[in-house]
Design an enzyme around this catalytic site. Structure first.
Site, PDB file in Angstrom:
ATOM      1  N   HIS A  32      14.227  87.417   2.556  1.00 59.91           N
ATOM      2  CA  HIS A  32      14.395  87.578   1.044  1.00 59.91           C
ATOM      3  C   HIS A  32      13.861  88.971   0.701  1.00 59.91           C
ATOM      4  O   HIS A  32      12.905  89.442   1.339  1.00 59.91           O
ATOM      5  CB  HIS A  32      13.799  86.513   0.201  1.00 59.91           C
ATOM      6  CG  HIS A  32      14.458  84.996   0.584  1.00 59.91           C
ATOM      7  ND1 HIS A  32      15.327  84.707   0.152  1.00 59.91           N
ATOM      8  CD2 HIS A  32      14.020  84.209   1.265  1.00 59.91           C
ATOM      9  CE1 HIS A  32      15.973  83.667   0.496  1.00 59.91           C
ATOM     10  NE2 HIS A  32      14.826  83.153   1.350  1.00 59.91           N
ATOM     11  N   ALA A  33      14.513  89.540  -0.343  1.00 62.67           N
ATOM     12  CA  ALA A  33      14.013  90.931  -0.830  1.00 62.67           C
ATOM     13  C   ALA A  33      13.638  91.777   0.138  1.00 62.67           C
ATOM     14  O   ALA A  33      14.757  92.445   0.979  1.00 62.67           O
ATOM     15  CB  ALA A  33      12.970  90.868  -1.872  1.00 62.67           C
TER      16      ALA A  33
END
Length: 97
Positions: free
Chosen positions: A15-16
């Site tokens: 994620h991210a």
């Protein structure tokens, strides 16, 4: 078809920031890599959105693959294998964590 197994080590999964690091590394190879887990169809590992929406959590095993028919003519199978090994290292190192 070149295939490599890897374990996601980033505490937040892909994620991210960890996903962005991984996607940049995939894009830099110039190869059409897919990433999948649990026998599901692979998603385009060059797409940040696709990678982030697949729920690749910390500790999960993923499969990185390049379909032989999708391998650009300028790459050998050995080069594709080396690229997948480098991507495996990105997923399993602090670079993506």
């Amino acid at each position: 078809m070149p295939v490599r197994k890897a374990v996601v080590t980033a505490a937040v999964g892909l994620h991210a920031r960890p996903a962005a690091v991984f996607v940049r590394a995939v894009t830099a190879t110039g190869l059409p890599v897919t990433i999948s887990k649990d026998g599901r169809p692979g998603v385009d590992a060059r797409s940040l959105l696709e990678v982030m929406t697949e729920d690749f959590e910390c500790g999960c095993q993923v499969e990185l693959a390049i379909a032989a028919e999708a391998l650009p003519a300028r790459y050998s199978l050995a080069e594709a294998e080396r690229a997948l090994e480098e991507l495996q290292n990105v997923l399993e190192s602090a670079a993506a964590a």
